[in-house]
Design a protein around this motif. Structure first.
Motif, PDB file in Angstrom:
ATOM      1  N   THR A 250       0.818  -1.213   0.000  1.00  0.00           N
ATOM      2  CA  THR A 250       0.000   0.000   0.000  1.00  0.00           C
ATOM      3  C   THR A 250       0.850   1.260   0.000  1.00  0.00           C
ATOM      4  OG1 THR A 250      -1.729  -1.193   1.202  1.00  0.00           O
ATOM      5  CG2 THR A 250      -1.852   1.216   1.216  1.00  0.00           C
ATOM      6  N   VAL A 251       1.976   1.236   0.709  1.00  0.00           N
ATOM      7  CA  VAL A 251       2.833   2.422   0.791  1.00  0.00           C
ATOM      8  C   VAL A 251       3.887   2.423  -0.309  1.00  0.00           C
ATOM      9  CG1 VAL A 251       2.483   2.682   3.267  1.00  0.00           C
ATOM     10  CG2 VAL A 251       4.378   1.291   2.446  1.00  0.00           C
ATOM     11  N   THR A 252       3.855   1.420  -1.173  1.00  0.00           N
ATOM     12  CA  THR A 252       4.772   1.379  -2.306  1.00  0.00           C
ATOM     13  C   THR A 252       4.189   2.190  -3.456  1.00  0.00           C
ATOM     14  OG1 THR A 252       5.453  -0.851  -1.664  1.00  0.00           O
ATOM     15  CG2 THR A 252       6.009  -0.147  -3.895  1.00  0.00           C
ATOM     16  N   SER A 253       5.038   2.906  -4.173  1.00  0.00           N
ATOM     17  CA  SER A 253       4.593   3.699  -5.317  1.00  0.00           C
ATOM     18  C   SER A 253       3.859   2.818  -6.319  1.00  0.00           C
ATOM     19  CB  SER A 253       5.800   4.354  -5.994  1.00  0.00           C
ATOM     20  OG  SER A 253       5.443   4.859  -7.271  1.00  0.00           O
ATOM     21  N   LEU A 254       2.698   3.295  -6.773  1.00  0.00           N
ATOM     22  CA  LEU A 254       1.915   2.516  -7.730  1.00  0.00           C
ATOM     23  C   LEU A 254       2.640   2.401  -9.067  1.00  0.00           C
ATOM     24  CD1 LEU A 254      -0.653   0.927  -8.051  1.00  0.00           C
ATOM     25  CD2 LEU A 254      -1.860   3.023  -8.660  1.00  0.00           C
ATOM     26  N   VAL A 255       3.483   3.376  -9.378  1.00  0.00           N
ATOM     27  CA  VAL A 255       4.299   3.278 -10.599  1.00  0.00           C
ATOM     28  C   VAL A 255       5.256   2.096 -10.483  1.00  0.00           C
ATOM     29  CG1 VAL A 255       6.053   4.415 -12.005  1.00  0.00           C
ATOM     30  CG2 VAL A 255       4.127   5.739 -11.107  1.00  0.00           C
ATOM     31  N   ALA A 256       5.916   1.974  -9.320  1.00  0.00           N
ATOM     32  CA  ALA A 256       6.829   0.850  -9.102  1.00  0.00           C
ATOM     33  C   ALA A 256       6.076  -0.478  -9.125  1.00  0.00           C
ATOM     34  CB  ALA A 256       7.562   1.022  -7.771  1.00  0.00           C
ATOM     35  N   VAL A 257       4.910  -0.506  -8.494  1.00  0.00           N
ATOM     36  CA  VAL A 257       4.091  -1.725  -8.496  1.00  0.00           C
ATOM     37  C   VAL A 257       3.717  -2.110  -9.927  1.00  0.00           C
ATOM     38  CG1 VAL A 257       1.834  -2.666  -7.845  1.00  0.00           C
ATOM     39  CG2 VAL A 257       3.183  -1.391  -6.179  1.00  0.00           C
TER      40      VAL A 257
END
Length: 298
Positions: free
Chosen positions: A107-114
């Motif tokens: 959840t706290v990971t960048s959605l771009v990275a995900v």
């Protein structure tokens, strides 16, 4: 107040104003850039949304895809997070912290990275999924580029984005559900046990009514978040293939910043705002039938 006016109220007023113009910053206009090359068109931008023009057809595709995405994400998210929260709540305190951290990390990971990481997982040549399938003697799949393959009527690229989104978003709902479960006094469960209620009866008749405000809160936020999905499709599929993952927010972005038709994009945005407000209002109206707040008088 000055901050809110400068960065919220005035831009909103400007966004309403340009919906009545064929406005683009690339064209010369009159007062504030309006008029001249940016002519007044009245409600034409709104009428274009429901016309049979290419832009109108693409608008309907965006609406359809966004609704499919949201209606698939919501039950999946809730069906995973609520039982998982109950399981985590039943273990020791030390393990609770570990599992909460593990599930909340996406959840706290960048959605771009995900999006980039899952794009590699879905890669048809060297992606993890296809490597596993080939090791089992099966044929790999074009996960993000095959709109013809469908599962339960949902195109394969769309299904892949749904799985990625739920994986990234479920940690937030999980933590909220855990907080809701911790707020239930033990005396209710103890009374149910004394009355002979089994685990399922305690969950259905005690736990679920007591966390109904938490369930309602997560439902509202999950729907709003799913309807506003942009980054995942923008990074992973660019709305393709064949518009299979063309979402409403991506449609707004493309018209605004690729075609620079800001008047049309603003009309799209305001229609979206009205739909979201109306939908949320209806949720609050119907919530009185099933949401129970401790201490309220019936």
């Amino acid at each position: 107040m000055l901050y809110m006016m400068a960065f919220t109220l005035l831009p909103m007023i400007w966004a309403v104003l340009i919906t009545f113009f064929r406005y683009s910053p690339t064209r010369q206009g009159g007062v504030l850039g309006l008029g001249g090359g940016n002519p007044f068109v009245g409600l034409s931008n709104y009428a274009d949304l429901f016309s049979d023009s290419p832009s109108g057809k693409l608008f309907r595709i965006a609406v359809k895809n966004t609704l499919i995405f949201a209606l698939a994400v919501l039950p999946l998210n809730l069906a995973l997070t609520l039982p998982l929260a109950a399981l985590i709540e039943s273990i020791s305190e030390r393990l609770k912290t570990i599992f909460r951290t593990i599930y909340f990390l996406p959840t706290v990971t960048s959605l771009v990275a995900v999006s980039l990481v899952w794009g590699v997982i879905y890669n048809p040549t060297f992606g993890l999924l296809n490597l596993i399938l080939r090791s089992m003697g099966l044929k790999g799949m074009a996960w993000l580029s095959d709109p013809q393959t469908k599962v339960l009527g949902i195109a394969l690229p769309m299904l892949c984005l749904i799985i990625t989104y739920v994986w990234q978003d479920m940690g937030y709902n999980l933590v909220i559900f855990i907080a809701g479960l911790q707020s239930i006094p033990d005396v209710f469960h103890e009374a149910a046990r004394v009355d002979g209620a089994n685990a399922w009866q305690r969950f259905w008749n005690v736990t679920l009514p007591m966390i109904s405000p938490t369930l309602f809160f997560n439902t509202v936020l999950a729907i709003i978040g799913a309807l506003q999905t942009f980054t995942l499709a923008f990074v992973a599929t660019q709305g393709g293939p064949a518009y299979a993952t063309w979402f409403y927010a991506l449609h707004i972005y493309t018209n605004a910043f690729n075609y620079f038709e800001l008047g049309y994009a603003a009309a799209l945005a305001w229609l979206f705002f009205v739909v979201l407000v109306t939908f949320t209002y209806l949720q609050f109206r119907f919530a009185t039938r099933w949401v129970y707040y401790a201490g309220e008088v019936k």
